[in-house]
Design a protein around this motif. Sequence first.
Motif, PDB file in Angstrom:
ATOM      1  N   SER A 160       0.806  -1.219   0.000  1.00 49.05           N
ATOM      2  CA  SER A 160       0.000   0.000   0.000  1.00 49.05           C
ATOM      3  C   SER A 160       0.840   1.269   0.000  1.00 49.05           C
ATOM      4  O   SER A 160       0.339   2.342  -0.347  1.00 49.05           O
ATOM      5  CB  SER A 160      -0.939   0.007   1.219  1.00 49.05           C
ATOM      6  N   VAL A 161       2.112   1.165   0.395  1.00 48.88           N
ATOM      7  CA  VAL A 161       2.949   2.366   0.496  1.00 48.88           C
ATOM      8  C   VAL A 161       4.117   2.365  -0.480  1.00 48.88           C
ATOM      9  O   VAL A 161       4.874   3.329  -0.547  1.00 48.88           O
ATOM     10  CB  VAL A 161       3.499   2.543   1.939  1.00 48.88           C
ATOM     11  N   THR A 162       4.296   1.303  -1.262  1.00 54.18           N
ATOM     12  CA  THR A 162       5.381   1.234  -2.224  1.00 54.18           C
ATOM     13  C   THR A 162       4.825   0.925  -3.599  1.00 54.18           C
ATOM     14  O   THR A 162       3.694   0.465  -3.740  1.00 54.18           O
ATOM     15  CB  THR A 162       6.412   0.148  -1.839  1.00 54.18           C
ATOM     16  N   ARG A 163       5.650   1.170  -4.611  1.00 51.97           N
ATOM     17  CA  ARG A 163       5.190   0.875  -5.976  1.00 51.97           C
ATOM     18  C   ARG A 163       5.265  -0.623  -6.233  1.00 51.97           C
ATOM     19  O   ARG A 163       6.043  -1.331  -5.621  1.00 51.97           O
ATOM     20  CB  ARG A 163       6.016   1.647  -7.004  1.00 51.97           C
ATOM     21  N   ARG A 164       4.463  -1.050  -7.166  1.00 54.64           N
ATOM     22  CA  ARG A 164       4.372  -2.477  -7.468  1.00 54.64           C
ATOM     23  C   ARG A 164       5.695  -2.999  -8.031  1.00 54.64           C
ATOM     24  O   ARG A 164       6.287  -2.397  -8.909  1.00 54.64           O
ATOM     25  CB  ARG A 164       3.243  -2.731  -8.465  1.00 54.64           C
ATOM     26  N   SER A 165       6.151  -4.119  -7.519  1.00 53.89           N
ATOM     27  CA  SER A 165       7.394  -4.712  -7.980  1.00 53.89           C
ATOM     28  C   SER A 165       7.211  -5.300  -9.373  1.00 53.89           C
ATOM     29  O   SER A 165       6.148  -5.814  -9.718  1.00 53.89           O
ATOM     30  CB  SER A 165       7.849  -5.814  -7.014  1.00 53.89           C
ATOM     31  N   SER A 166       8.275  -5.218 -10.188  1.00 55.04           N
ATOM     32  CA  SER A 166       8.225  -5.814 -11.527  1.00 55.04           C
ATOM     33  C   SER A 166       8.644  -7.282 -11.507  1.00 55.04           C
ATOM     34  O   SER A 166       8.535  -7.970 -12.525  1.00 55.04           O
ATOM     35  CB  SER A 166       9.154  -5.036 -12.474  1.00 55.04           C
ATOM     36  N   ILE A 167       9.122  -7.760 -10.374  1.00 51.03           N
ATOM     37  CA  ILE A 167       9.495  -9.161 -10.257  1.00 51.03           C
ATOM     38  C   ILE A 167       8.242 -10.034 -10.270  1.00 51.03           C
ATOM     39  O   ILE A 167       7.248  -9.733  -9.615  1.00 51.03           O
ATOM     40  CB  ILE A 167      10.300  -9.411  -8.964  1.00 51.03           C
ATOM     41  N   LYS A 168       8.296 -11.107 -11.040  1.00 51.64           N
ATOM     42  CA  LYS A 168       7.205 -12.073 -11.053  1.00 51.64           C
ATOM     43  C   LYS A 168       7.534 -13.202 -10.081  1.00 51.64           C
ATOM     44  O   LYS A 168       8.697 -13.537  -9.874  1.00 51.64           O
ATOM     45  CB  LYS A 168       7.013 -12.615 -12.466  1.00 51.64           C
ATOM     46  N   PHE A 169       6.508 -13.769  -9.479  1.00 52.05           N
ATOM     47  CA  PHE A 169       6.716 -14.801  -8.478  1.00 52.05           C
ATOM     48  C   PHE A 169       6.204 -16.146  -8.990  1.00 52.05           C
ATOM     49  O   PHE A 169       5.118 -16.242  -9.560  1.00 52.05           O
ATOM     50  CB  PHE A 169       6.000 -14.442  -7.168  1.00 52.05           C
ATOM     51  N   ILE A 170       7.010 -17.156  -8.776  1.00 52.49           N
ATOM     52  CA  ILE A 170       6.602 -18.536  -9.036  1.00 52.49           C
ATOM     53  C   ILE A 170       6.532 -19.230  -7.687  1.00 52.49           C
ATOM     54  O   ILE A 170       7.547 -19.384  -7.002  1.00 52.49           O
ATOM     55  CB  ILE A 170       7.599 -19.257  -9.959  1.00 52.49           C
ATOM     56  N   ILE A 171       5.335 -19.586  -7.280  1.00 53.27           N
ATOM     57  CA  ILE A 171       5.121 -20.165  -5.956  1.00 53.27           C
ATOM     58  C   ILE A 171       5.340 -21.677  -6.008  1.00 53.27           C
ATOM     59  O   ILE A 171       4.773 -22.370  -6.854  1.00 53.27           O
ATOM     60  CB  ILE A 171       3.694 -19.862  -5.448  1.00 53.27           C
TER      61      ILE A 171
END
Length: 292
Positions: A160-171
Amino acid sequence: MSQWDGKSKGTLLGYKIFVFCIKKLGIRAAYAVLVFVAFYYLIFSGKSNRSLWYYLNKRLKYSKVKSVWAMYKSYFTFGKTIIDKTAISAGLRNKFTYEFDGIDLLRAVIAQKKGGILISAHVGNFEIAEFFLADLEFDSPINLVTTDQEHSHIKTYLQSVTRRSSIKFIIVKEDLSHVFEINNALNNNELICFTGDRYFEGSKVLTEELLGAKALFPSGPFLIASRMQVPVVFVYVMKEPSLHYHLYARQAKVKHRDAQGLLKEYCQSVESILKKYPLQWFNYFDFWNVKG
């Protein structure tokens, strides 16, 4: 047990205090708060203190006095990396400087059009690498292979306080479907990033020596990296004095299906980094399983 429980240090209140200080008073003012926070952990964080003491006193062979002082400085440095990550994510990237050691290696990996595997560790502050790579027009997507066990309320607040990360996540999933996602990403010339120094209960492990003592490591990153026949690079982002970071990239020599050999080389690589940055070992749990 020596496996990590999936939760990093820090509370929601602590993160809110840091964000307030960063926004209202500046990054260095937020650092000043750490003087007290680090002291609190040194006094009251018994479990991580025992693990950190073993690392410093037994593995690095520090004296008792030096070990205590290094424990405090380790907590202080870890707090700085959290503040830096939050500040950079919130748009204060221009407050920091950085240098690269091995960026040409990463460029060469991308140029091969086969994708690549990056293996890092919980030393330094690898999570901010994406912001520095973006400045170099390093446009190959990074996929971080992880489990989704972090404190959800902290993650929600930070989003909510930072910009969205461009890293994609593989769970990582029990049905191993994440392996297909990894294959697809590599086929698209994307980068896959693992951290090779933490495992979870029930997962398969490999044993190797780190800093003169045997420890357990997750087998997945090394099994996959040794079988995919793509370039493998060890990568670390280390904090330097002031608001400066240093990214290291080192080519791994991979023999096909030799996961144990790759793990051994990885441990030697981590040791070389810790020799330069001994206070940036942030595995605050019983890594060497000294309690049996």
